[in-house]
Design an enzyme around this catalytic site. Structure first.
Site, mmCIF file in Angstrom:
data_model
loop_
_atom_site.group_PDB
_atom_site.id
_atom_site.type_symbol
_atom_site.label_atom_id
_atom_site.label_comp_id
_atom_site.label_asym_id
_atom_site.label_seq_id
_atom_site.Cartn_x
_atom_site.Cartn_y
_atom_site.Cartn_z
ATOM 1 C CB CYS A 6 32.900 42.551 -7.598
ATOM 2 S SG CYS A 6 33.861 41.200 -6.963
ATOM 3 C CB CYS A 12 39.914 40.112 -7.746
ATOM 4 S SG CYS A 12 39.981 38.998 -9.221
ATOM 5 C CB CYS A 15 36.385 42.869 -13.179
ATOM 6 S SG CYS A 15 35.636 41.406 -13.326
ATOM 7 C CB CYS A 89 33.949 35.160 -9.658
ATOM 8 S SG CYS A 89 34.354 36.260 -11.009
ATOM 9 C CD GLN A 203 36.522 32.878 -29.195
ATOM 10 O OE1 GLN A 203 36.315 33.864 -28.005
ATOM 11 N NE2 GLN A 203 37.145 32.933 -30.097
ATOM 12 C CD GLU A 254 45.795 26.454 -32.748
ATOM 13 O OE1 GLU A 254 45.052 27.343 -32.906
ATOM 14 O OE2 GLU A 254 46.748 26.402 -31.598
ATOM 15 C CG ASP A 302 40.238 34.440 -33.508
ATOM 16 O OD1 ASP A 302 40.580 35.298 -32.959
ATOM 17 O OD2 ASP A 302 39.398 33.622 -33.211
ATOM 18 C CB CYS A 329 40.927 38.989 -28.412
ATOM 19 S SG CYS A 329 42.620 38.256 -28.735
HETATM 20 N N1 SAH Z 1 39.749 30.852 -33.987
HETATM 21 C C1 SAH Z 1 39.751 29.973 -32.850
HETATM 22 C C2 SAH Z 1 40.702 30.320 -31.881
HETATM 23 C C3 SAH Z 1 41.460 31.628 -31.711
HETATM 24 S S1 SAH Z 1 42.561 32.073 -30.201
HETATM 25 C C4 SAH Z 1 38.425 30.246 -31.728
HETATM 26 O O1 SAH Z 1 37.716 30.943 -32.172
HETATM 27 O O2 SAH Z 1 38.168 29.226 -30.924
HETATM 28 C C5 SAH Z 1 43.824 32.035 -31.032
HETATM 29 C C6 SAH Z 1 44.822 30.676 -31.362
HETATM 30 O O3 SAH Z 1 45.852 30.953 -32.029
HETATM 31 C C7 SAH Z 1 44.839 29.938 -30.103
HETATM 32 O O4 SAH Z 1 44.273 28.506 -30.558
HETATM 33 C C8 SAH Z 1 46.440 29.860 -30.369
HETATM 34 O O5 SAH Z 1 46.736 28.299 -30.018
HETATM 35 C C9 SAH Z 1 46.841 29.859 -31.709
HETATM 36 N N2 SAH Z 1 48.018 30.302 -32.142
HETATM 37 C C10 SAH Z 1 48.840 31.103 -31.474
HETATM 38 N N3 SAH Z 1 49.969 31.465 -32.202
HETATM 39 C C11 SAH Z 1 49.944 30.684 -33.084
HETATM 40 C C12 SAH Z 1 50.858 30.839 -34.156
HETATM 41 N N4 SAH Z 1 51.721 31.452 -34.306
HETATM 42 N N5 SAH Z 1 50.477 30.052 -35.389
HETATM 43 C C13 SAH Z 1 49.345 29.468 -35.373
HETATM 44 N N6 SAH Z 1 48.332 29.548 -34.268
HETATM 45 C C14 SAH Z 1 48.814 29.903 -33.260
#
Ligand code: SAH
Length: 376
Positions: A6, A12, A15, A89, A203, A254, A302, A329
């Protein structure tokens, strides 16, 4: 596979891995091994067959180049507000890039300068959202701009005006007006339809998301009897798939209000009745669950890059479900959190890295944790 080089790579910063794809995968495998190898053997990372143009969400910063006297669009040079012009990109959706270039040409005629343009595309539905972010709520040219943009790109299904008066690292502000279409797009994942708003998390690599969620659900090992807690659930994707594929009932939590609204709509859209969502801080919510002695069989967590909290993990140990699945992540905060829960009666059974972000240094992992028999 040929290695595409790239021309924007150095400036940038989007990456970080300028190496052939197979080498990127072994590099990531090695990092996961170094950080988490003490817990169990790491499964071989799931890579992409074609690791380009996978990003379904693309954003560009807009600015005025004083020297050349023209509007430019692209990415902020790392940790500065200087824009590196980028028109196409390697990892972004091509259609999204095309739309951004068209908009740059259009805004000249309509005499306004957006702060950012955000484009999201549902890869399986082809629905496209364009968000025009401006500093001021006043956008006199909006009707004619929308008309002209749709003429160039009739494939756009919704256009939103978002107002962000602040120059921060956040692209979107709190206020938005729908200028065209329904104000959200939908995408299909693993047989379910999901609604995506401008501000809710979804995602960014749908091909790999199916592999990630597939692994997470396999690790959950549902048999139809479980109460499933989906923590940090975003728009409810994992919880809805769990409800459809074996969980008896699902509880989702959430923090982002828009994502919760999407999650509720998503459950309805997919005719899932055995699920409920709450807008709250995950730690506060699980502490309340632990106080109420709620019975939970599987916790799916997550969290964002910062990982979870000790209080959350204490409450996990108190609720004591036989299984926890951690989708992460960021392997560094994952290592920290695993270090903590493994002292609280949980054992790491499996670790599966999934390459969600080719060419970048980001690493995603799914971990299966089981409660030790001796932990009672
Ligand atoms: N499992 C979902 C989102 C994962 S990303 C998926 O796969 O799409 C992580 C998420 O955590 C985001 O949506 C973010 O808004 C939320 N988040 C961040 N801090 C948080 C908290 N303290 N309590 C609850 N959710 C939270």
């Amino acid at each position: 596979m040929e290695h595409k080089v790239c021309k924007h790579y150095k400036k940038c910063g989007g990456c970080q891995l300028d190496m052939p794809y197979p080498q990127q995968l072994s590099y990531k495998q090695k990092i996961v091994g170094r950080l988490l190898g003490k817990y169990c053997t790491i499964e071989p990372i799931i890579g992409m067959y074609y690791p380009y143009h996978y990003r379904n969400k693309v954003q560009a910063a807009f600015g005025f180049d004083m020297r050349r006297k023209q509007i430019i669009s692209g990415v902020y040079q790392s940790s500065s507000h200087k824009i590196v012009p980028v028109d196409s990109c390697m990892i972004e959706d091509k259609k999204a890039d095309e739309i951004i270039v068209s908009i740059r040409k259009l805004v000249r005629d309509f005499k306004f300068l957006p702060r950012h343009i955000l484009v999201k595309r549902g890869f399986s539905t082809n629905e496209i959202m364009v968000v025009v972010v401006t500093e001021s709520p006043i956008f006199p040219a909006k009707h004619n701009f929308v008309k002209a943009l749709l003429k160039l790109h009739p494939e756009i299904t919704t256009i939103i005006h978002n107002i962000n008066p602040y120059e921060t690292s956040l692209v979107l502000g709190e206020r938005e007006n729908v200028l065209y279409g329904k104000g959200y797009i939908e995408d299909r994942l693993m047989g379910c339809m999901f609604r995506i708003s401008a501000r809710s998390f979804y995602q960014i690599n749908p091909t790999q998301t199916e592999k990630l969620y597939g692994t997470a659900l396999e690790y959950a090992g549902l048999d139809g009897s479980e109460t499933f807690f989906d923590a940090y659930c975003g728009t409810g994707t994992i919880g809805i798939l769990a409800a459809k594929n074996g969980a008896k009932q699902v509880i989702g939590v959430e923090l982002n209000r828009d994502a919760v609204k999407d999650a509720i709509a998503n459950a309805k859209r997919n005719q899932i009745g055995n699920i409920r969502f709450t807008c709250a801080d995950a730690t506060q919510f699980i502490l309340d669950m632990a106080d109420a002695k709620q019975s939970v069989d599987v916790i799916m967590m997550d969290p964002p890059r910062a990982g979870s909290t000790e209080q959350f993990l204490d409450a996990v140990a108190k609720l004591a479900p036989p299984r926890v699945v951690y989708v992460s992540c960021n392997p560094e905060t994952l290592a920290r959190d695993l270090g903590y829960v493994t002292k609280k009666g949980y054992r790491v059974m499996k670790i599966q890295p999934v390459d969600m972000f080719p060419h970048t240094a980001h690493i995603e992992c799914v971990v299966q944790l089981d409660r030790e028999k001796s932990a009672g």
